[in-house]
Design a protein around this motif. Sequence first.
Motif, PDB file in Angstrom:
ATOM      1  N   LEU A 888       0.844  -1.195   0.000  1.00 42.40           N
ATOM      2  CA  LEU A 888       0.000   0.000   0.000  1.00 42.40           C
ATOM      3  C   LEU A 888       0.878   1.243   0.000  1.00 42.40           C
ATOM      4  CD1 LEU A 888      -2.772  -1.041   2.564  1.00 42.40           C
ATOM      5  CD2 LEU A 888      -2.854  -1.127   0.070  1.00 42.40           C
ATOM      6  N   GLY A 889       0.624   2.127  -0.944  1.00 47.44           N
ATOM      7  CA  GLY A 889       1.426   3.330  -1.056  1.00 47.44           C
ATOM      8  C   GLY A 889       1.394   4.184   0.190  1.00 47.44           C
ATOM      9  N   ALA A 890       0.262   4.186   0.901  1.00 48.32           N
ATOM     10  CA  ALA A 890       0.136   5.014   2.101  1.00 48.32           C
ATOM     11  C   ALA A 890       1.137   4.624   3.179  1.00 48.32           C
ATOM     12  CB  ALA A 890      -1.288   4.917   2.642  1.00 48.32           C
ATOM     13  N   LYS A 891       1.608   3.380   3.150  1.00 50.53           N
ATOM     14  CA  LYS A 891       2.550   2.903   4.157  1.00 50.53           C
ATOM     15  C   LYS A 891       3.998   3.185   3.780  1.00 50.53           C
ATOM     16  CE  LYS A 891      -0.333  -0.829   6.001  1.00 50.53           C
ATOM     17  NZ  LYS A 891      -0.383  -2.286   6.320  1.00 50.53           N
ATOM     18  N   ARG A 892       4.228   3.674   2.571  1.00 51.02           N
ATOM     19  CA  ARG A 892       5.590   3.944   2.138  1.00 51.02           C
ATOM     20  C   ARG A 892       5.999   5.363   2.543  1.00 51.02           C
ATOM     21  NH1 ARG A 892       3.883   2.307  -3.897  1.00 51.02           N
ATOM     22  NH2 ARG A 892       3.059   0.224  -3.411  1.00 51.02           N
ATOM     23  N   PRO A 893       7.287   5.601   2.794  1.00 48.84           N
ATOM     24  CA  PRO A 893       7.741   6.963   3.106  1.00 48.84           C
ATOM     25  C   PRO A 893       7.756   7.817   1.847  1.00 48.84           C
ATOM     26  CG  PRO A 893       9.616   5.473   2.944  1.00 48.84           C
ATOM     27  CD  PRO A 893       8.377   4.614   2.819  1.00 48.84           C
ATOM     28  N   THR A 894       7.854   9.133   2.016  1.00 44.35           N
ATOM     29  CA  THR A 894       8.088  10.020   0.878  1.00 44.35           C
ATOM     30  C   THR A 894       9.570   9.974   0.535  1.00 44.35           C
ATOM     31  OG1 THR A 894       8.550  11.949   2.247  1.00 44.35           O
ATOM     32  CG2 THR A 894       6.233  11.526   1.678  1.00 44.35           C
ATOM     33  N   MET A 895       9.928  10.474  -0.627  1.00 45.53           N
ATOM     34  CA  MET A 895      11.337  10.474  -0.991  1.00 45.53           C
ATOM     35  C   MET A 895      12.118  11.441  -0.117  1.00 45.53           C
ATOM     36  SD  MET A 895      11.903   8.086  -3.112  1.00 45.53           S
ATOM     37  CE  MET A 895      13.636   8.483  -3.086  1.00 45.53           C
ATOM     38  N   GLY A 896      11.470  12.491   0.367  1.00 42.76           N
ATOM     39  CA  GLY A 896      12.146  13.392   1.300  1.00 42.76           C
ATOM     40  C   GLY A 896      12.533  12.666   2.580  1.00 42.76           C
ATOM     41  N   GLU A 897      11.608  11.838   3.085  1.00 41.96           N
ATOM     42  CA  GLU A 897      11.903  11.054   4.284  1.00 41.96           C
ATOM     43  C   GLU A 897      12.991  10.016   3.996  1.00 41.96           C
ATOM     44  OE1 GLU A 897       7.459  11.203   6.353  1.00 41.96           O
ATOM     45  OE2 GLU A 897       7.927   9.654   4.859  1.00 41.96           O
ATOM     46  N   VAL A 898      12.970   9.469   2.795  1.00 41.70           N
ATOM     47  CA  VAL A 898      13.990   8.487   2.417  1.00 41.70           C
ATOM     48  C   VAL A 898      15.381   9.119   2.444  1.00 41.70           C
ATOM     49  CG1 VAL A 898      14.880   7.125   0.492  1.00 41.70           C
ATOM     50  CG2 VAL A 898      12.454   7.040   1.047  1.00 41.70           C
ATOM     51  N   VAL A 899      15.507  10.337   1.906  1.00 43.61           N
ATOM     52  CA  VAL A 899      16.803  11.014   1.879  1.00 43.61           C
ATOM     53  C   VAL A 899      17.355  11.196   3.288  1.00 43.61           C
ATOM     54  CG1 VAL A 899      17.923  13.231   1.411  1.00 43.61           C
ATOM     55  CG2 VAL A 899      16.510  12.173  -0.332  1.00 43.61           C
ATOM     56  N   LYS A 900      16.493  11.632   4.209  1.00 43.39           N
ATOM     57  CA  LYS A 900      16.953  11.837   5.590  1.00 43.39           C
ATOM     58  C   LYS A 900      17.437  10.539   6.211  1.00 43.39           C
ATOM     59  CE  LYS A 900      13.937  15.836   6.426  1.00 43.39           C
ATOM     60  NZ  LYS A 900      12.771  16.357   7.187  1.00 43.39           N
ATOM     61  N   GLU A 901      16.735   9.438   5.957  1.00 43.22           N
ATOM     62  CA  GLU A 901      17.140   8.159   6.541  1.00 43.22           C
ATOM     63  C   GLU A 901      18.463   7.679   5.956  1.00 43.22           C
ATOM     64  OE1 GLU A 901      14.464   5.082   7.478  1.00 43.22           O
ATOM     65  OE2 GLU A 901      12.688   6.348   7.349  1.00 43.22           O
ATOM     66  N   ILE A 902      18.650   7.856   4.641  1.00 44.61           N
ATOM     67  CA  ILE A 902      19.920   7.430   4.039  1.00 44.61           C
ATOM     68  C   ILE A 902      21.065   8.287   4.559  1.00 44.61           C
ATOM     69  CG2 ILE A 902      21.195   7.141   1.873  1.00 44.61           C
ATOM     70  CD1 ILE A 902      18.590   6.554   0.477  1.00 44.61           C
ATOM     71  N   GLU A 903      20.823   9.595   4.758  1.00 33.91           N
ATOM     72  CA  GLU A 903      21.856  10.452   5.326  1.00 33.91           C
ATOM     73  C   GLU A 903      22.262   9.971   6.713  1.00 33.91           C
ATOM     74  OE1 GLU A 903      20.018  14.267   5.098  1.00 33.91           O
ATOM     75  OE2 GLU A 903      20.814  14.710   3.089  1.00 33.91           O
ATOM     76  N   ASN A 904      21.297   9.552   7.525  1.00 40.87           N
ATOM     77  CA  ASN A 904      21.604   9.025   8.858  1.00 40.87           C
ATOM     78  C   ASN A 904      22.427   7.747   8.774  1.00 40.87           C
ATOM     79  OD1 ASN A 904      20.212  11.116  10.096  1.00 40.87           O
ATOM     80  ND2 ASN A 904      18.266   9.969  10.183  1.00 40.87           N
ATOM     81  N   ILE A 905      22.063   6.871   7.813  1.00 40.03           N
ATOM     82  CA  ILE A 905      22.808   5.617   7.643  1.00 40.03           C
ATOM     83  C   ILE A 905      24.242   5.914   7.211  1.00 40.03           C
ATOM     84  CG2 ILE A 905      22.969   3.497   6.263  1.00 40.03           C
ATOM     85  CD1 ILE A 905      19.881   3.578   6.083  1.00 40.03           C
ATOM     86  N   MET A 906      24.409   6.901   6.340  1.00 38.37           N
ATOM     87  CA  MET A 906      25.747   7.250   5.872  1.00 38.37           C
ATOM     88  C   MET A 906      26.596   7.803   7.020  1.00 38.37           C
ATOM     89  SD  MET A 906      24.818   8.917   2.148  1.00 38.37           S
ATOM     90  CE  MET A 906      26.473   8.953   1.496  1.00 38.37           C
ATOM     91  N   GLN A 907      25.983   8.593   7.872  1.00 35.93           N
ATOM     92  CA  GLN A 907      26.716   9.096   9.032  1.00 35.93           C
ATOM     93  C   GLN A 907      27.104   7.957   9.965  1.00 35.93           C
ATOM     94  OE1 GLN A 907      24.317  12.140  10.827  1.00 35.93           O
ATOM     95  NE2 GLN A 907      24.491  13.549   9.075  1.00 35.93           N
TER      96      GLN A 907
END
Length: 951
Positions: A888-907
């Motif tokens: 369900l699309g409603a359960k997926r994050p937005t791409m903006g939220e995805v960017v923040k999470e990947i930045e945290n993983i990279m840190q």
Amino acid sequence: MDQRTKVLLLLVFIKFFLIAAETDQNDAAALRALGSSWENTPSNWVGFDPCGGWVGIECINSRVTSITLTNMNLTGQLSGDIGSLSELQTLDLSSNKLMTGPLPQAIGNLKNLSSLCLTGCGFSGPIPNGIGSLQQLLYLALTSNRFSGPIPNSIGNLSNLYYLDLTDNQLSGSIPVSSGTIPGLDMLLQTRHFHLGKNQLSGTIPPQLFSSNMNAIHVLFDNNNLSGIIPSSLGLVQTLEVVRLDRNSLNGSVPSNISNLANLHELALSNNSLTGPMPNLTGMNLLNYLDMGNNSFDISEVPPWLSSLQSLTTLMMEHTQLEGPIPANLFSLPNLQIVELSNNHLNGTLNIGTTYSNLLQSIDLQNNSITNFDPITGGNNITILLEGNPTCENTDQKTESYCNSSQSSSPNLMSRNNCLQVSCSSDQVASPKCKCAYPYKGTLFFRALSSLDLGNSSYYVAVEESLMQTFQSYDLPVDSVSLSNPTIDSFGYLGLSLQVFPSGDDRFNKTGITMIGYVLNNLSFRPPRLFGPYFLIASIYDYYAGNSEFDRSNKKVSSGIIIGAAVGGSILLLLLVLAGVYAYHQKKRAKRATEQNNPFANWDVNMGSGGVPQLKGARRFSYEELKKYTNNFSEANGIGSGGYGKVYRGTLSTGKMIAIKRAQRDSMQGGHEFKTEIELLSRVHHKNLVILEGFCFEQAEQMLVYEHVPNGTVMDSLSGKSRIRLDWMGRLNVAIGTARGLVYLHEHANPPIIHRDIKSSNILLDESLNAKVADFGLSKPKVDSERNYVTTQVKGTLGYMDPEYYMTQQLTEKSDVYSFGVLLLELITARRPIERGKHIVKEVRDAMDKTQKLYNLHEILDPPIGSGTTLKGLEKFVDLAMRCVEELGAKRPTMGEVVKEIENIMQLSGLNSNAESASTSETFEEASKGHSHHPYSNDGFDYSGSFPAPR
């Protein structure tokens, strides 16, 4: 010019103006475009009204509904113009061997198509994925072409399909079955014919393919490279009549429940590596052809259940480990004709008995251990072969015909011509009725056989009679039919030379040829049951009658028409005036249509007049400029090719490198669509998006000019094709770059843009191995701010496609999020999104164990990614990917939220998320040596199992 000729011309002139506007303009334009790309089209394909009598064209209410051009010697390719014929129901181009090239993706636009027959042509390349969009399709025959690549999963969407024939191509890969939202052939519950023989298919036969809900009657998988066991689920398909699995590499035991197939007429399992016990086929009372030869079954006696198969005509069990005596009651089966038991361990005395079948024709027992044989006297002339047995070591019997196979008579080729005294001119043939004519010729190939007695002409007479009845039922001008020269080829197919003779004349016209071909290629002809499924390969016909319609008109000119010649002059003058008026209006109409189809028709480059596309940063290149930059589009500058066209490397006068995508004719968009695309691309500017430098739209060309991105695609890197190996840091850098490009499209572009085709082959790597999103051919702007979705036809790439979008046809930004989630899983596994029938999402989900280190994914992680000690943040990366691929699309994050999470993983991993490069195991200079695949080539395949992406 005499009065008679004037009147005829006058009638033709009147007819032309009465019907000149009958055909729908778009359909007429599409047919003219098709015709202009072919050679040898029918001579009457002229004028503006195809519905007015063009050979092979049928219409309903001014719309073209049928194109039937079998055996026309057409030459050329099928262009994308075919996709404009939205009401087309039948497309039959069979037996045109010089029709070559790929099938255009536009064929998927023919939503009303019910019959697609391309048997015996020269088409090549992959079967387009768009075929799965033809929901009305009943008949799909792509037999005897050169199609390659995998069978598209999308064919599983054809819920109404009755007949599927992909025989005699170069198809490879596994037999596709469904997985999650991915369709497969197991979904074809109403399909009666599965003809996939004579290809290069490999892998196992999926158990999922068969079920009790199927209605199949033919399963023909012969002459492939299939391996593994025969699935027991085959025994669930109670409707089956013919099963051919011969000439593969199947192994293991034959499932015991195969005897449940009570309606089976033919079973061929020969030339495999089957082992275990010989299956007990008791209860298969309709079985008339059984071929189990050349396998490695357990050593056993001749199965006693054979004597219960009362319908059996042909028994083939050579080289199957049989031993012991041959029971005499075997030969008493009432319909038995052929017995082939050579190269076994049979022994004892051969006793045919006195109650043997009066149809019995041959018994081959060569290379066994038979010690005695008492020849039968009288009765039928039965061919018996015993060479290589102890009984033939006896001096008295060495000279017997049954001990010397070289003395046995070979089957007589049919020669039933009773017109030997008839002398015909060159190229003419005497028909069975002793009339000289130019027959329609070809070869009928039968793929299921109940008798191999090639010399028994009575069987072929039955086929001839059946053919004549079929032709007569269609009122075709056929006088007689002849079949001859039966042969069995190395694939086990029976070939019969066919001649069809015309009635009323010594030759057929083109309409007659197309109709004969249509009847023989579209299941209109049903051969006697003994022969089973067939296909036709027709020969070129060079003896067409003249313009029969004009000739008939000429013959029917009456004296009443001659009298009308007196007023012909005045009527002709009036018509010429009308013609002038009509031509003037048509010219204006054509000009308006040209302007509508070409939004740049009135574009003055210097004045910037109306129709100019609103470009931001991209420039218009002339054709001559691009010709110069690419050295006249030389092969040396070619760096890729695919469904869109060819890609060329170019160098601007400033020295800057560019990549030019040059559309081929069958993939060109309409003018407005092309204008929309370049306007869209010219407005997006971001370091993680490929830059559009400009375009060319002149001299019937559509070209897009991009910046040159040198380091290939992420797909090339993951597969090892580019020799660039990304480690964990490098893959995180790819993920963050792609995500930022999508955030720009979703949140900052005006209007917002949904990419719709995110996949590893559309993500490019620049000099510093930063990611750039490319290929906006399927992108869709969101112009309606009141809705959060776009309703549109489903397009994308299997394996990456959002299941919610697929089901609802409502496209949202969350569709890109789903595709991005699949890409994330691809980055850590380097596996194709669809591999061995399994979707990568399901594979990861099944393997995950959150209580274990690295979620217990060690076995499916790509080794070059690094060791467990260096994969900091991988668990969070997997969590993010699985959230992106929620159903369900409603359960997926937005791409903006995805960017923040990947930045945290990279840190967490110790990587600066603003870094401009990623580490690799090779430098760019090392990796680029020998790199030949260009990122813009888009060769029609994607990394998810080589499915062509819809265009």
